[in-house]
Enzyme design. Structure first.
Site: not given
Length: 305
Positions: A130, A133-134
């Site tokens: 993701c 997300c990261d």
């Protein structure tokens, strides 16, 4: 007999439980692994509103406590099959049967993995599925992105906001993404495409240090030094136990309308078990709230009949 049986204790399922139990509906949540789903295994979350940084397990515990505070029950059990009779929906699970007037399916989906050495061990420590997300954790670093479809190309482009360089590793000599995305990617100076290449191993002690990459055309194996690798080779919805009880799309995701109603009356689907562009905690939570309100409307209509 419950009013609402929810299969899946991720953010979508637990949000539904918060709303329905608060509305006075007797609610049970079945979760096969740990409350919070994939959220619980995320080390650091930076895009949850009101919490600039929060550990995923901590946030999952907050969701669980919130649902239980209003009376929702949480049971660790795995659904095996369904009986979607008109009046009563029954979930047959490994530990017993659970019946209710409404069924909510929130079983999510899982990213497909490469299945190479080092991938599982370093997930969350440089291996990610993701970019949203990261990606911000890799500011100024060189990273790799694996895949050749729309998702891989979109995420590779997104990662250029943070990384100094992005290597797109693709096993073929042409991309599968739509032409507009391909044109953007191929004109981006920060991205280098490694054609006819597959990842053989992800290497690192405490975090990702490098990839071993094989050229499928000539068989040569080279080492690529990167700080992270983002993998986009598809998702797999957790719908195997449904066995023809509901309408699914061609990829196996549950078909649902904007009110999260499925093809069976009294059955709702929330979160990543539906086909969607974004797979985020916030989008699953939105589904949970919408489904809960749809459930109340459905039960009101049933009572009037």
């Amino acid at each position: 007999m419950y009013d609402v049986v929810i299969v899946g204790g991720g953010p979508g399922g637990l949000t539904t439980a918060i709303y329905t139990s608060r509305a006075g509906l007797r609610t049970i949540v079945l979760e096969k692994e740990m409350p919070g789903g994939l959220m619980a295994s995320t080390d650091l979350i930076e895009n949850w509103p009101g919490r600039p940084q929060v550990n995923g397990a901590e946030l999952a515990e907050d969701f669980r406590e919130h649902a239980e505070r209003f009376g929702a029950e949480l049971v660790m059990d795995e659904a095996q099959s369904l009986d979607l009779s008109p009046d009563v929906k029954t979930v047959r699970a490994s530990g017993g049967e659970y019946s209710g007037r409404v069924l909510v399916l929130a079983t999510g989906s899982a990213p497909r993995t490469l299945g190479v050495p080092g991938e599982k061990r370093l997930t969350g420590r440089g291996v990610s599925y993701c970019a949203t997300c990261d990606g911000a954790f890799f500011g100024g670093k060189e990273i790799a992105c694996v895949g050749g479809g729309d998702a891989a190309v979109q995420e590779a482009l997104f990662l250029t906001r943070f990384a100094s360089r992005v290597y797109l590793v693709h096993r073929r000599d042409e991309l599968r993404a739509v032409r507009a995305l391909q044109d953007r990617l191929l004109s981006e100076d920060k991205i280098e495409v490694l054609w006819n290449s597959v990842v053989e191993e992800i290497v690192g002690d405490d975090s990702v240090d490098k990839l071993r990459i094989r050229d499928v055309a000539v068989g040569e194996v080279n080492t690529l030094t990167v700080s992270g690798v983002f993998i986009y080779v598809g998702h797999r919805p957790a719908t195997d136990f449904i066995s023809g009880e509901l309408q699914l799309d061609s990829d196996g995701y549950i078909a649902a309308d904007e009110d999260l109603r499925t093809s069976a009356p009294g059955v709702f689907a929330v979160g990543d078990v539906r086909h969607r562009l974004q797979r985020q905690i916030a989008t699953a939570v939105g589904d949970g709230a919408t489904a809960a309100m749809s459930i109340e409307n459905y039960l009101d209509q049933v009572r009037e009949v």
